[in-house]
Each structure stands twice: as structure tokens, then as C-alpha cells.
Design a protein around this motif. Structure first.
Motif, PDB file in Angstrom:
ATOM      1  N   VAL A  32       1.119  16.981   1.623  1.00 57.05           N
ATOM      2  CA  VAL A  32       2.219  16.565   2.336  1.00 57.05           C
ATOM      3  C   VAL A  32       3.557  17.404   2.141  1.00 57.05           C
ATOM      4  O   VAL A  32       3.855  17.968   3.362  1.00 57.05           O
ATOM      5  CB  VAL A  32       2.408  15.222   2.193  1.00 57.05           C
ATOM      6  N   PHE A  33       3.886  17.663   1.254  1.00 53.53           N
ATOM      7  CA  PHE A  33       5.130  18.376   0.965  1.00 53.53           C
ATOM      8  C   PHE A  33       4.977  19.701   1.457  1.00 53.53           C
ATOM      9  O   PHE A  33       6.148  20.537   1.612  1.00 53.53           O
ATOM     10  CB  PHE A  33       5.777  17.965  -0.554  1.00 53.53           C
ATOM     11  N   LYS A  34       3.912  20.477   0.922  1.00 59.40           N
ATOM     12  CA  LYS A  34       3.742  21.796   1.297  1.00 59.40           C
ATOM     13  C   LYS A  34       3.737  21.941   2.671  1.00 59.40           C
ATOM     14  O   LYS A  34       4.286  22.837   3.408  1.00 59.40           O
ATOM     15  CB  LYS A  34       2.413  22.343   0.639  1.00 59.40           C
ATOM     16  N   LEU A  72       0.815  -1.117  -0.181  1.00 59.39           N
ATOM     17  CA  LEU A  72      -0.100  -0.079   0.030  1.00 59.39           C
ATOM     18  C   LEU A  72       1.028   1.244  -0.062  1.00 59.39           C
ATOM     19  O   LEU A  72       0.546   2.179  -0.640  1.00 59.39           O
ATOM     20  CB  LEU A  72      -1.030  -0.025   1.149  1.00 59.39           C
ATOM     21  N   TYR A  73       1.987   1.238   0.833  1.00 63.00           N
ATOM     22  CA  TYR A  73       2.853   2.376   0.858  1.00 63.00           C
ATOM     23  C   TYR A  73       3.657   2.523  -0.857  1.00 63.00           C
ATOM     24  O   TYR A  73       3.379   3.726  -0.864  1.00 63.00           O
ATOM     25  CB  TYR A  73       3.993   2.097   1.745  1.00 63.00           C
ATOM     26  N   PHE A  74       3.908   1.703  -1.382  1.00 61.32           N
ATOM     27  CA  PHE A  74       4.375   1.783  -2.669  1.00 61.32           C
ATOM     28  C   PHE A  74       3.385   2.413  -3.660  1.00 61.32           C
ATOM     29  O   PHE A  74       3.470   3.339  -4.375  1.00 61.32           O
ATOM     30  CB  PHE A  74       4.735   0.333  -3.307  1.00 61.32           C
ATOM     31  N   LEU A  75       1.992   1.916  -3.618  1.00 54.98           N
ATOM     32  CA  LEU A  75       1.009   2.480  -4.444  1.00 54.98           C
ATOM     33  C   LEU A  75       0.563   3.931  -3.977  1.00 54.98           C
ATOM     34  O   LEU A  75       0.470   4.550  -4.881  1.00 54.98           O
ATOM     35  CB  LEU A  75      -0.349   1.338  -4.379  1.00 54.98           C
ATOM     36  N   SER A 111      12.958  12.571   3.455  1.00 58.10           N
ATOM     37  CA  SER A 111      13.019  11.321   4.383  1.00 58.10           C
ATOM     38  C   SER A 111      11.956  11.507   5.217  1.00 58.10           C
ATOM     39  O   SER A 111      11.222  10.269   5.535  1.00 58.10           O
ATOM     40  CB  SER A 111      14.284  11.686   5.077  1.00 58.10           C
ATOM     41  N   ILE A 112      11.441  12.516   5.814  1.00 56.32           N
ATOM     42  CA  ILE A 112      10.386  12.493   6.678  1.00 56.32           C
ATOM     43  C   ILE A 112       8.944  12.099   6.065  1.00 56.32           C
ATOM     44  O   ILE A 112       8.225  11.302   6.586  1.00 56.32           O
ATOM     45  CB  ILE A 112       9.975  13.958   7.195  1.00 56.32           C
ATOM     46  N   ALA A 113       9.100  12.587   4.807  1.00 56.77           N
ATOM     47  CA  ALA A 113       7.758  12.255   4.005  1.00 56.77           C
ATOM     48  C   ALA A 113       7.360  10.870   3.907  1.00 56.77           C
ATOM     49  O   ALA A 113       6.468  10.329   3.777  1.00 56.77           O
ATOM     50  CB  ALA A 113       7.611  13.081   2.750  1.00 56.77           C
ATOM     51  N   LYS A 114       8.581  10.120   3.333  1.00 54.02           N
ATOM     52  CA  LYS A 114       8.529   8.754   3.132  1.00 54.02           C
ATOM     53  C   LYS A 114       8.222   7.810   4.146  1.00 54.02           C
ATOM     54  O   LYS A 114       7.316   6.763   4.197  1.00 54.02           O
ATOM     55  CB  LYS A 114      10.044   8.181   2.464  1.00 54.02           C
ATOM     56  N   GLN A 115       8.957   8.375   5.377  1.00 51.79           N
ATOM     57  CA  GLN A 115       8.576   7.533   6.585  1.00 51.79           C
ATOM     58  C   GLN A 115       7.039   7.723   7.079  1.00 51.79           C
ATOM     59  O   GLN A 115       6.439   6.933   7.722  1.00 51.79           O
ATOM     60  CB  GLN A 115       9.552   7.925   7.667  1.00 51.79           C
ATOM     61  N   PHE A 116       6.593   9.093   6.801  1.00 54.20           N
ATOM     62  CA  PHE A 116       5.288   9.341   7.082  1.00 54.20           C
ATOM     63  C   PHE A 116       4.467   8.456   6.399  1.00 54.20           C
ATOM     64  O   PHE A 116       3.386   8.013   6.886  1.00 54.20           O
ATOM     65  CB  PHE A 116       4.928  10.893   6.889  1.00 54.20           C
ATOM     66  N   TYR A 117       4.605   8.324   5.082  1.00 52.19           N
ATOM     67  CA  TYR A 117       3.751   7.257   4.262  1.00 52.19           C
ATOM     68  C   TYR A 117       3.846   5.845   4.886  1.00 52.19           C
ATOM     69  O   TYR A 117       2.692   5.134   4.719  1.00 52.19           O
ATOM     70  CB  TYR A 117       4.109   7.518   2.977  1.00 52.19           C
ATOM     71  N   ARG A 118       4.997   5.450   5.169  1.00 48.87           N
ATOM     72  CA  ARG A 118       5.009   4.112   5.785  1.00 48.87           C
ATOM     73  C   ARG A 118       4.282   3.983   7.080  1.00 48.87           C
ATOM     74  O   ARG A 118       3.538   2.922   7.150  1.00 48.87           O
ATOM     75  CB  ARG A 118       6.435   3.792   6.148  1.00 48.87           C
ATOM     76  N   ASN A 119       4.395   5.039   7.890  1.00 46.05           N
ATOM     77  CA  ASN A 119       3.455   4.919   9.116  1.00 46.05           C
ATOM     78  C   ASN A 119       2.202   5.059   8.873  1.00 46.05           C
ATOM     79  O   ASN A 119       1.296   4.400   9.388  1.00 46.05           O
ATOM     80  CB  ASN A 119       3.876   6.122  10.146  1.00 46.05           C
ATOM     81  N   LEU A 120       1.672   5.943   7.711  1.00 42.36           N
ATOM     82  CA  LEU A 120       0.057   5.992   7.468  1.00 42.36           C
ATOM     83  C   LEU A 120      -0.084   4.818   7.060  1.00 42.36           C
ATOM     84  O   LEU A 120      -1.455   4.371   7.531  1.00 42.36           O
ATOM     85  CB  LEU A 120       0.080   6.815   6.153  1.00 42.36           C
ATOM     86  N   THR A 121       0.349   4.110   6.173  1.00 44.07           N
ATOM     87  CA  THR A 121      -0.179   2.653   5.710  1.00 44.07           C
ATOM     88  C   THR A 121      -0.136   1.624   6.829  1.00 44.07           C
ATOM     89  O   THR A 121      -0.883   0.736   6.786  1.00 44.07           O
ATOM     90  CB  THR A 121       0.499   1.963   4.403  1.00 44.07           C
ATOM     91  N   ASP A 122       0.694   1.785   7.696  1.00 46.84           N
ATOM     92  CA  ASP A 122       0.680   0.714   8.851  1.00 46.84           C
ATOM     93  C   ASP A 122      -0.755   1.220   9.850  1.00 46.84           C
ATOM     94  O   ASP A 122      -1.163   0.270  10.290  1.00 46.84           O
ATOM     95  CB  ASP A 122       1.928   1.063   9.686  1.00 46.84           C
ATOM     96  N   ALA A 173       7.600  12.380  11.487  1.00 47.41           N
ATOM     97  CA  ALA A 173       6.993  11.314  10.589  1.00 47.41           C
ATOM     98  C   ALA A 173       5.787  10.909  11.194  1.00 47.41           C
ATOM     99  O   ALA A 173       5.043  10.084  10.402  1.00 47.41           O
ATOM    100  CB  ALA A 173       7.981  10.255  10.324  1.00 47.41           C
ATOM    101  N   ASP A 174       5.609  10.827  12.601  1.00 50.49           N
ATOM    102  CA  ASP A 174       4.277  10.509  13.271  1.00 50.49           C
ATOM    103  C   ASP A 174       3.129  11.419  13.203  1.00 50.49           C
ATOM    104  O   ASP A 174       2.093  10.961  14.010  1.00 50.49           O
ATOM    105  CB  ASP A 174       4.604   9.717  14.638  1.00 50.49           C
ATOM    106  N   TYR A 175       3.091  12.385  12.638  1.00 47.73           N
ATOM    107  CA  TYR A 175       2.066  13.365  12.427  1.00 47.73           C
ATOM    108  C   TYR A 175       1.373  12.959  11.302  1.00 47.73           C
ATOM    109  O   TYR A 175       1.856  12.555  10.270  1.00 47.73           O
ATOM    110  CB  TYR A 175       2.690  14.861  12.797  1.00 47.73           C
ATOM    111  N   LEU A 176       0.094  13.612  11.053  1.00 44.97           N
ATOM    112  CA  LEU A 176      -0.718  13.271   9.955  1.00 44.97           C
ATOM    113  C   LEU A 176      -0.429  14.618   9.188  1.00 44.97           C
ATOM    114  O   LEU A 176      -1.403  15.357   8.862  1.00 44.97           O
ATOM    115  CB  LEU A 176      -2.272  13.144  10.320  1.00 44.97           C
ATOM    116  N   TRP A 177       0.396  14.459   8.095  1.00 41.79           N
ATOM    117  CA  TRP A 177       0.901  15.452   7.190  1.00 41.79           C
ATOM    118  C   TRP A 177      -0.145  15.569   5.956  1.00 41.79           C
ATOM    119  O   TRP A 177      -0.200  16.662   5.258  1.00 41.79           O
ATOM    120  CB  TRP A 177       2.165  15.415   6.789  1.00 41.79           C
TER     121      TRP A 177
END
Length: 299
Positions: A50-52, A35-38, A68-79, A280-284
Motif C-alpha cells: 500500500v505505502f509503496k 477489522l480495520y484496527f486488526l 492519511s490516504i492509507a488509513k482512510q483506504f483501510y477503513r474503506n477496504l474493511t467497509d 482513498a477509494d482505490y484498491l491500493w
């Protein structure tokens, strides 16, 4: 609140999600990786938002750091997505192992005196697991204020997942009546206080992560009306699917006391500090800063 009914046309999706909820965590996290990849590489889900948000919130960081924060955020989000589905079937024992309340005694000290304790949190780590995971740690009911989803199927599914292990869900519009009916019943009352109010309902503006932001002040008003002690929910991701939560008393600083809503102001500063420590643990992906402060509007 009675069980919400699932429209018959949604039965296949209901059983699919129930089946996913019964998968072991190892398989769920494989699904999360897909899901993260998608979301990140294929659909670019809310990437501009997110980036803004990250650029405005962390102007001192480099582009590489924000990436780096954005990518980890998306991983956390799909988790969080798969973990929320898992909430529909996880056993109390399994959740109790994975969610720890580090200082439940500070809440019990209030409820043992017959008080309602108010806990204010934000979209931190997995906020969906905290109420159900907290049930074994307290000898009082746990209530959670929520805003119903517009989709009837997902509203019913999420409502069942959130309530099956014990928490009570209270619709935002019913909050005052609910508390009046239970004002003499000790309980832990929880609210997510970082949501974006409709512009017409914003009563308090402040600076949040370098940006003007409007806040709900209902929690502060309820605390004053019902003489509630107020706590900040501090969340920590210990590992994938493992979380610690701690309750910190919200005691307004001298600067906060100079504002119209000192508890809300102090909550904002505490949340801001938490975000700086756990970016990375906030809902961006949330459009938190979509409203602009009116000209001349003070804090």
C-alpha cells in the motif's frame, strides 16, 4: 450458470457468513471498525504494498498526506468487506436505496437500439455493489466478467452473493463465446479493466499514476468486434454504505488516438483522473505495478 455447491466441511463457515450478512448495518460497521484496527495496526495487512503504491502514485504529496490516504483506504477496504458479505442477504429495496445510477438513460439509449453497451470500470469504491444495485435502473440484463477465485468455498459464497439479485456472472475465459451466443440481445456488459494481466498476456503498456503498467485490451477488442458503445463507470462514495454511479462515454482524445489501443488509453486517463479526485477509494493493496515494461516496448 447453475448454483455452485458448497463442500459439506464448509457448512459452519457458510452459516456464519450468512448470519453476519443478516446483521443491521450499524453492527456491520462496528465489525468493520474492529477489522480495520486488526488489519492496519495488528497484522499490517499488505502495508508495504500500500505505502509503496501510494508513494509512487503520489510523489507530489507529503508523507503525512499519504499516511492519511492509507488509513482512510483501510477503513474503506474493511467497509467493502462487510458490505460484500451483506450482499448475500440484503433486500433489493435496501440496496436500491443505497445505490443510485445517476444517468441510466445513456445505457438505455444504446440498448433500446438493440446494442450491447460495454461498461469499463476499475476497483473503485464498492465495485461489488454496482451490478446488483443497478438492476432496478435498467430494462436489460446486466453481465459481469469475473475471474473465479481459487478457493472453492469463497468462490461459491461470492458467486451466490453476486448473482442472487439478478446480475449474470461470466467467467473471463468464456467471454467471447458468451457474447457470440447473445450478440443480438441488448444488454449491459461490465468489465473491470484495471486488473494486472499475466506478463505474457500484456499487449499494451502505458503510464498509469506515474508508473509503467500493462493492461488487458480484451474490452477494446470486444467493443470493435460487436460494435459496442463503450462507457467509463464513474463511482462516488456518498457516505458509509451509500454510492452513486455514472456512465461516461469513452471518447478517445487526439493523444489517445495516436496509440495502438485508444479506448484502453482513454480509459486509463479517465481512471487516473478519478483516482486523483478519490485517492482513498482505490484498491491500493493490489500489486498493480508488479511487472516492468520490457526495454524498447512502446505504448
Amino acid at each position: 450458470m447453475t448454483k455452485l455447491q458448497i463442500p459439506r466441511r464448509f457448512y459452519p463457515l457458510w452459516y456464519l457468513l450468512q448470519g453476519i450478512a443478516r446483521l443491521p448495518f450499524g453492527v456491520l460497521y462496528l465489525l468493520s471498525d474492529v477489522l480495520y484496527f486488526l488489519l492496519y495496526y495488528v497484522t499490517g495487512y499488505r502495508k508495504k504494498v500500500v505505502f509503496k503504491n501510494l508513494q509512487n502514485a503520489f510523489p507530489e504529496k507529503t508523507e503525512a498526506e499519504r499516511l492519511s490516504i492509507a488509513k482512510q483506504f483501510y477503513r474503506n477496504l474493511t467497509d467493502i468487506v462487510v458490505e460484500t458479505i451483506k450482499l448475500a442477504a440484503i433486500s433489493p429495496e435496501e440496496l436500491h436505496k443505497r445505490v443510485k445510477i445517476l444517468n441510466p438513460e445513456v445505457i438505455s439509449a444504446a440498448t433500446n437500439q438493440g446494442k450491447i453497451a460495454l461498461a469499463l470500470g476499475g476497483h473503485q469504491c464498492n465495485w461489488e455493489w454496482a451490478p446488483s444495485g443497478g438492476i432496478p435502473f435498467f430494462n436489460c440484463p446486466i453481465d459481469v466478467v469475473y475471474k473465479p477465485l481459487s478457493n472453492s468455498f469463497f468462490e461459491a459464497f461470492i458467486w451466490q452473493a453476486r448473482t442472487r439479485l439478478g446480475p449474470n456472472m461470466v467467467r473471463m475465459k468464456d467471454t467471447l463465446r458468451y457474447l457470440i451466443q447473445r450478440k443480438n440481445q441488448p444488454r449491459l456488459f461490465c468489465m473491470l479493466s484495471d486488473q494486472t494481466p499475466p506478463k505474457s498476456e500484456i499487449q499494451y503498456w502505458t503510464t498509469f499514476m506515474h508508473q509503467d503498467a500493462g493492461f488487458f485490451v480484451g474490452g477494446e477488442k470486444l467493443a470493435a468486434s460487436f460494435h459496442m458503445p463503450v462507457f467509463f463507470i464513474h463511482a462516488q462514495r456518498v457516505g458509509r454504505g451509500w454510492y452513486n454511479f455514472k456512465f461516461i462515454p469513452i471518447e478517445p482524445s487526439e493523444a489517445a488516438r495516436q496509440t495502438a489501443f485508444p479506448v484502453t488509453e482513454q480509459f486509463t486517463r479517465m481512471l487516473e483522473n478519478w483516482i486523483q479526485e478519490n485517492p482513498a477509494d482505490y484498491l491500493w493493496s493490489h500489486r498493480r505495478w508488479k511487472h516492468q515494461r520490457p526495454v524498447g516496448e512502446a505504448s
